[in-house]
Scaffold this active site. Structure first.
Site, mmCIF file in Angstrom:
data_model
loop_
_atom_site.group_PDB
_atom_site.id
_atom_site.type_symbol
_atom_site.label_atom_id
_atom_site.label_comp_id
_atom_site.label_asym_id
_atom_site.label_seq_id
_atom_site.Cartn_x
_atom_site.Cartn_y
_atom_site.Cartn_z
ATOM 1 N N HIS A 61 0.856 -1.184 0.000
ATOM 2 C CA HIS A 61 0.000 0.000 0.000
ATOM 3 C C HIS A 61 0.892 1.235 0.000
ATOM 4 C CE1 HIS A 61 0.864 -0.571 4.280
ATOM 5 N NE2 HIS A 61 0.348 0.616 4.567
ATOM 6 N N ASP A 65 5.214 5.288 5.449
ATOM 7 C CA ASP A 65 6.258 4.474 6.075
ATOM 8 C C ASP A 65 6.617 3.243 5.250
ATOM 9 O OD1 ASP A 65 3.600 3.691 6.901
ATOM 10 O OD2 ASP A 65 4.480 2.316 8.359
ATOM 11 N N HIS A 66 5.761 2.879 4.295
ATOM 12 C CA HIS A 66 6.028 1.709 3.458
ATOM 13 C C HIS A 66 6.677 2.070 2.119
ATOM 14 C CE1 HIS A 66 3.828 -1.495 5.758
ATOM 15 N NE2 HIS A 66 3.424 -0.396 6.370
ATOM 16 N N HIS A 240 7.098 -5.333 11.774
ATOM 17 C CA HIS A 240 6.460 -4.006 11.823
ATOM 18 C C HIS A 240 5.780 -3.817 13.175
ATOM 19 C CE1 HIS A 240 4.682 -0.355 10.610
ATOM 20 N NE2 HIS A 240 3.835 -0.760 9.661
#
EC number: 3.1.26.11
Length: 285
Positions: A61, A65-66, A240
């Site tokens: 997604h 942060d990804h 995570h």
């Protein structure tokens, strides 16, 4: 065999010991990076890999942060690949990924121009190919098959998880999600499930509503374990973490998962590696 390396196990809150969310998957001769949180390049180097070794980048997604190091991955791959006419970086993600990649390339437009002007062998911008999916087969080459399915991280939408299969071994990467039918289907009979997790009990004690809001759309340790148990996977791999476990606290997280899931449970620092062998479980969705 599929090799899973937790490159980044951190959260949106900067942590001196944890890079942002990212997982490295080696399957046969192919190397896949799943998400690219902050610090991923350093972790890739520590794992003996690099942007120029990637077969494809998979994005679950588009939360910051990804994808924080998306530009760094694209530019570094471009300037460290020395073969003529290199293959484009394959980027696979949910709808919206193409817009983000285009905006990233625009943001790095000055840098790209400088490098083309300086290096005679760089004759064009970074080569990328973006593929957007919400479900179905997203990769099928050289013995590796990857399937995507929708997950539930609303109001972030769409979001997807991935199932990577190679030579009888299978690994599912959930991304950020609460328990949902799409993930159940994707994970059914998989050898391993890599799942992001939070501790509701610890987060709910924080006197900041914006922080407590994350409980709405992330799975707890127990929920991730229940998904793994329901799907009949062989190994549950936690990552995570929110909040980040202190040294010596992994046993607490593992114990919470073990109240629901009675098979192998893995959790650890950045660069923790798990080998998933053929035959652990191999039912395809």
């Amino acid at each position: 065999m599929i090799e899973v390396t937790l490159l980044g196990t951190g959260s949106p809150i900067p942590d001196p010991d944890r890079a942002g969310p990212s997982t490295l998957i080696r399957a046969g001769e192919q190397t896949f990076l799943v998400d690219c949180g902050r610090g991923v390049q350093q972790r890739l180097a520590a794992a003996g890999s690099g942007a120029n070794a990637l077969t494809a980048l998979l994005l679950t997604h588009l939360h910051s942060d990804h994808i924080a190091d998306l530009g760094d991955v694209i530019i570094t791959r471009w300037i460290t690949t020395f073969t003529p006419d290199p293959a484009p970086l394959q980027i696979i993600g949910p709808p919206g990924t193409a817009d983000v990649v285009a905006a990233t390339l625009k943001a790095f437009g000055h840098d790209i121009g400088y490098r083309i002007a300086h290096h005679a062998d760089l004759t064009g911008p970074p080569a990328v190919e973006v593929h957007e999916y919400t479900e179905g087969v997203v990769w099928d080459a050289d013995g590796v098959r990857i399937v995507a399915a929708p997950t539930d991280h609303r109001p972030v939408a769409p979001t997807i998880g991935f199932r990577i299969e190679h030579d009888g071994a299978s690994v599912v990467l959930a991304g950020d999600t609460v328990p949902c039918e799409g993930l159940d289907t994707l994970a059914a009979g998989a050898g391993a499930l890599v799942h992001t997790v939070i501790r509701h009990d610890l987060v709910e004690a924080i006197p900041l509503q914006r922080i407590r809001d994350i409980c709405d759309y992330h799975s707890t340790v127990e929920q991730a374990a229940d998904t793994a148990a329901r799907a009949g996977v062989g190994i549950l791999i936690l990552t995570h973490y929110v909040p980040s476990p202190a040294r010596g606290q992994y046993d607490d997280w593992r114990a919470l998962a073990a109240t629901v899931f009675d098979r192998q449970i893995e959790c650890g620092d950045d660069l923790h590696r798990v080998l998933v062998h053929p035959g652990v479980c191999s039912t395809s969705p």
